[in-house]
Write a protein that holds these residues in place. Structure first.
Motif, mmCIF file in Angstrom:
data_model
loop_
_atom_site.group_PDB
_atom_site.id
_atom_site.type_symbol
_atom_site.label_atom_id
_atom_site.label_comp_id
_atom_site.label_asym_id
_atom_site.label_seq_id
_atom_site.Cartn_x
_atom_site.Cartn_y
_atom_site.Cartn_z
ATOM 1 N N VAL A 1 9.444 15.510 -2.622
ATOM 2 C CA VAL A 1 8.650 14.397 -2.092
ATOM 3 C C VAL A 1 9.496 13.136 -2.164
ATOM 4 O O VAL A 1 10.007 12.787 -3.221
ATOM 5 C CB VAL A 1 7.351 14.206 -2.916
ATOM 6 C CG1 VAL A 1 6.550 13.031 -2.376
ATOM 7 C CG2 VAL A 1 6.514 15.481 -2.886
ATOM 8 N N PRO A 2 9.690 12.409 -1.027
ATOM 9 C CA PRO A 2 9.173 12.733 0.314
ATOM 10 C C PRO A 2 9.978 13.846 0.963
ATOM 11 O O PRO A 2 11.103 14.128 0.527
ATOM 12 C CB PRO A 2 9.342 11.409 1.058
ATOM 13 C CG PRO A 2 10.540 10.779 0.418
ATOM 14 C CD PRO A 2 10.451 11.135 -1.041
ATOM 15 N N TYR B 1 -3.769 13.283 3.094
ATOM 16 C CA TYR B 1 -2.516 12.644 3.511
ATOM 17 C C TYR B 1 -2.026 13.255 4.817
ATOM 18 O O TYR B 1 -2.717 13.192 5.829
ATOM 19 C CB TYR B 1 -1.501 12.718 2.375
ATOM 20 C CG TYR B 1 -0.355 11.727 2.525
ATOM 21 C CD1 TYR B 1 -0.595 10.428 2.950
ATOM 22 C CD2 TYR B 1 0.950 12.092 2.260
ATOM 23 C CE1 TYR B 1 0.433 9.509 3.106
ATOM 24 C CE2 TYR B 1 1.995 11.193 2.404
ATOM 25 C CZ TYR B 1 1.730 9.902 2.842
ATOM 26 O OH TYR B 1 2.756 9.005 2.991
ATOM 27 N N THR C 1 -8.738 8.683 -7.443
ATOM 28 C CA THR C 1 -7.414 8.108 -7.251
ATOM 29 C C THR C 1 -7.151 7.014 -8.268
ATOM 30 O O THR C 1 -8.057 6.260 -8.647
ATOM 31 C CB THR C 1 -7.242 7.548 -5.824
ATOM 32 O OG1 THR C 1 -5.905 7.081 -5.647
ATOM 33 C CG2 THR C 1 -8.189 6.386 -5.561
ATOM 34 N N VAL D 1 0.123 6.297 -2.129
ATOM 35 C CA VAL D 1 1.530 6.413 -1.749
ATOM 36 C C VAL D 1 2.121 5.030 -1.467
ATOM 37 O O VAL D 1 3.107 4.630 -2.070
ATOM 38 C CB VAL D 1 1.693 7.331 -0.521
ATOM 39 C CG1 VAL D 1 3.158 7.393 -0.085
ATOM 40 C CG2 VAL D 1 1.183 8.728 -0.848
ATOM 41 N N ASP D 2 1.502 4.291 -0.541
ATOM 42 C CA ASP D 2 1.947 2.925 -0.237
ATOM 43 C C ASP D 2 0.772 2.149 0.334
ATOM 44 O O ASP D 2 -0.335 2.686 0.483
ATOM 45 C CB ASP D 2 3.144 2.915 0.722
ATOM 46 C CG ASP D 2 2.875 3.709 1.994
ATOM 47 O OD1 ASP D 2 1.787 3.529 2.595
ATOM 48 O OD2 ASP D 2 3.736 4.511 2.395
ATOM 49 N N TYR E 1 0.866 2.590 -6.808
ATOM 50 C CA TYR E 1 1.724 3.032 -5.716
ATOM 51 C C TYR E 1 2.829 3.948 -6.244
ATOM 52 O O TYR E 1 3.196 3.899 -7.421
ATOM 53 C CB TYR E 1 2.352 1.829 -5.015
ATOM 54 C CG TYR E 1 1.353 0.912 -4.354
ATOM 55 C CD1 TYR E 1 0.659 1.325 -3.224
ATOM 56 C CD2 TYR E 1 1.102 -0.361 -4.851
ATOM 57 C CE1 TYR E 1 -0.255 0.490 -2.605
ATOM 58 C CE2 TYR E 1 0.190 -1.202 -4.245
ATOM 59 C CZ TYR E 1 -0.488 -0.770 -3.124
ATOM 60 O OH TYR E 1 -1.399 -1.594 -2.516
ATOM 61 N N SER E 2 3.405 4.734 -5.342
ATOM 62 C CA SER E 2 4.440 5.693 -5.742
ATOM 63 C C SER E 2 5.615 5.009 -6.440
ATOM 64 O O SER E 2 6.130 5.506 -7.453
ATOM 65 C CB SER E 2 4.942 6.454 -4.514
ATOM 66 O OG SER E 2 3.918 7.243 -3.959
ATOM 67 N N SER F 1 -0.627 3.514 3.904
ATOM 68 C CA SER F 1 -1.315 4.802 3.804
ATOM 69 C C SER F 1 -2.561 4.726 2.945
ATOM 70 O O SER F 1 -3.383 5.642 2.974
ATOM 71 C CB SER F 1 -0.364 5.868 3.243
ATOM 72 O OG SER F 1 0.018 5.548 1.921
ATOM 73 N N SER F 2 -2.732 3.639 2.184
ATOM 74 C CA SER F 2 -3.963 3.487 1.406
ATOM 75 C C SER F 2 -5.174 3.346 2.314
ATOM 76 O O SER F 2 -6.313 3.572 1.898
ATOM 77 C CB SER F 2 -3.860 2.270 0.473
ATOM 78 O OG SER F 2 -3.846 1.053 1.218
ATOM 79 N N ALA G 1 0.887 15.208 -7.545
ATOM 80 C CA ALA G 1 2.182 14.586 -7.300
ATOM 81 C C ALA G 1 2.771 13.933 -8.549
ATOM 82 O O ALA G 1 3.058 14.603 -9.545
ATOM 83 C CB ALA G 1 2.061 13.586 -6.160
#
Length: 626
Positions: free
Chosen positions: A544-545, A576, A368, A305-306, A372-373, A309-310, A408
């Motif tokens: 999302v988000p 998450y 994974t 995600v970012d 990133y998103s 959060s990784s 996602a």
């Protein structure tokens, strides 16, 4: 009645126990800020060294834990193939009690005679001290630890003091420090005798203190890492080595069978005492050769995600990954490290296995993609991302994976048509590619109360919006579809049976829903747009988000999710922001696809006729709404 030394005196303090470090840290800071002190005099402060040792030891345990759980590096050499579940994680939550106790004991001992003068620390190196410490370790610490360890395995000592340590089914570096105060005191004694002997002999040094403590922790963590580190070829080339240094397999046999392999680091004493497991080396050779490596039945292909959060991955911080994701200030200083690791992974252009669990005897893994998103919305990067997803699918197909579910943005319609691109390009795929949106739609639809007669739908022409609208109109529920495109609306309306088409109504403004209290949100809502909702409105979400919870007089649903069956094994990380044991609905959709053994790909548009079928299949297999 609680047995003495069976529980920690500061257990009731919880995380406030770290305040006990206060006096030691205060003295170290005082020595550091003393303007009259030179560097050499600063280094004579035992409190400074105790704080540095505390940091070094904590880092040693953490790095070994991270390495042991980097499945993309260690998967083939894992001793016990099972995962660490939440029960073990919670039991070992305060694993650092032993390190805390040894630090506090060190502070008391080093401020008492004959160590208070710290004369031995003036020397940075003294080979005599190393020789004395090595001799005492081999001659006293090793046999003492074995004798004490064997005593702990006899009742009533085992049930009172040692059974908790053996309750951890999968050894981890953090398990090495987990135990009762009595166990920790015995381990402290085994560690302290060589150091004390060297100092009493007048040959102590800085390098001995740091080196011996570091090596002790290093070897302890290595044995508990659950990953074979030393190649079996080294033992074949030099057979005596197998009795001089233990292996994770040697220690795991003790945890499994209990009445063998008692030694600290040297199996020699088990050999002499007749307690060496006869399969220790044979099994170590098999595991080092990849015996426990297994092809997963199901793979969930996620993305990052970012940067912050990784760090929620299981091999980073167990206390973080075992709880739903939320930002922590303690993680911010590690941001550059996380970014560096991510950039390195991007350069590798490879998917990474980050977690796994077992369900009905089937191995489920999460891979994974190091993207990133925000990168998914940069047009020049789409081709490279699709190539990454394609390589992951081909790798899974080559391995023999049965189902691969796209998470996602990996199934974004604008990116690859919900997976259609890969199925069309590789028509002979044996692995089933699944976007999981059918179960996502089912979860959202089953959240809607049965007495609802009208809903307001944003993101109405998206993949999920289309399926939800077509399903609800068949139930004679009026659907206000927010879209500016009459062409897209009419296309969806024509898909509905003629008698249900009047239940689909196009609206172009949020004002049209001011009297509707059921909003299905598939497009992000600003606080201004939320103002048009009536008081008491519930926002069901598949965006999302998630939208900001701006209205206090309204309620907000969570993202579509399902709770895994109760018989799931080895699950020890949260997906998450989801609660423990809960996964996103698209993940659960892939699980159901695998459990049912369906042979079709689930890509592209959602088959409305399959929504109820997938929902009932999920419930049949023990999945449930959270």
């Amino acid at each position: 009645m609680v047995s003495p030394l069976s529980s920690w005196p500061w257990a009731a303090l919880g995380s406030y126990k770290y305040l006990l470090y206060g006096p030691v840290v205060a003295k170290a800071v005082q020595a550091w800020r003393d303007e009259e002190s030179s560097w050499s005099s600063l280094m004579e402060s035992w409190c400074v060294h105790l704080v540095l040792l505390l940091a070094l030891r904590s880092l040693t345990y953490q790095l070994w834990f991270s390495y042991g759980n980097m499945l993309f590096l260690t998967r083939r050499r894992r001793v016990v193939p099972d995962g660490v579940d939440f029960q073990q994680i919670d039991a070992e939550w305060h694993w650092d009690n032993m390190v805390m106790m040894q630090t506090l004991i060190g502070a008391m001992v080093m401020n008492s005679s004959p160590f208070s003068s710290a004369g031995g620390l003036i020397r940075a190196w003294d080979p005599r001290g190393w020789a004395v410490a090595l001799l005492l370790h081999v001659a006293l610490s090793e046999p003492f630890f074995r004798w004490a360890h064997m005593a702990l395995h006899r009742d009533p000592l085992f049930s009172r003091y040692h059974s908790k340590h053996h309750s951890s089914p999968v050894t981890q570096p953090l398990t090495a420090a987990y135990g009762t105060p009595l166990e920790s005191l015995l381990l402290t004694l085994a560690m302290g005798v060589p150091l004390a002997g060297a100092f009493l002999a007048g040959s102590g040094s800085l390098s001995l203190v740091y080196g011996y403590v570091f090596l002790f922790d290093y070897l302890r963590c290595m044995g508990y890492s659950n990953v074979e580190v030393i190649s079996h070829r080294a033992f074949q080339a030099f057979p005596p080595l197998r009795y001089l240094i233990y292996t994770p397999t040697y220690l795991s046999l003790h945890h499994k069978e209990k009445d063998c392999n008692y030694c600290l680091f040297m199996p020699l004493y088990d050999l002499l005492g007749g307690t060496l497991h006869r399969s220790s080396f044979t099994l170590q050779k098999e595991i080092d050769s990849g015996k426990n490596d297994r092809v997963p039945d199901f793979v969930f292909l996620a993305h990052v995600v970012d940067v912050v959060s990784s760090m929620h991955v299981p091999f980073a911080f167990r206390s973080c990954s075992s709880l739903p994701w939320s930002p922590h200030l303690v993680l911010l200083p590690l941001w550059p490290i996380a970014l560096g690791i991510m950039l390195l992974q991007v350069l590798c252009s490879k998917t990474f296995t980050v977690s796994f669990y077992f369900l009905r005897g089937r191995l489920h893994q999460t891979w994974t993609i190091p993207r990133y998103s925000f990168q998914y919305f940069i047009p020049p990067m789409k081709k490279g991302i699709n190539r990454q997803i394609e390589l992951a699918i081909l790798r899974a197909d080559k391995m023999g994976v049965k189902v691969l579910s796209l998470a996602a943005l990996n199934k974004n319609e604008a990116l690859n048509g919900g997976g259609t691109l890969f199925v069309a390009k590789h028509p002979d795929l044996k692995v089933r590619v699944v976007h999981g949106n059918t179960l996502t739609a089912a979860v959202i639809l089953n959240e809607i109360p049965s007495n609802v007669k009208e809903v307001f739908l944003t993101g109405a022409t998206s993949k999920l919006g289309r399926a939800i609208a077509l399903y609800l109109c068949r139930k004679k529920i009026r659907v206000l579809m927010l879209t500016l495109s009459s062409e897209r609306f009419l296309k969806i309306q024509r898909e509905a049976p003629a008698e249900f088409q009047p239940f689909l109504v196009q609206v172009t403004k949020y004002q049209a829903a001011k009297n509707c209290k059921t909003w299905l949100v598939g497009k992000w809502l600003s606080p201004r747009e939320q103002r048009w909702a009536a008081a008491g409105t519930h926002f069901h979400q598949f965006v999302v988000p998630p939208v900001m919870e701006f209205r206090r007089d309204c309620s907000y649903g969570k993202l579509a999710a399902m709770r895994l069956p109760k018989d799931v094994q080895g699950l020890g990380s949260c997906e998450y922001t989801m609660e423990r044991g809960v996964v996103h609905a698209c993940h659960a959709g892939g699980v159901v696809h695998c459990l049912e053994g369906w042979e079709h790909h689930e890509v592209g548009a959602i088959d409305v006729d399959r929504i109820d079928q997938v929902w009932h299949a999920a419930l049949k297999h023990g999945l449930s709404p959270p």
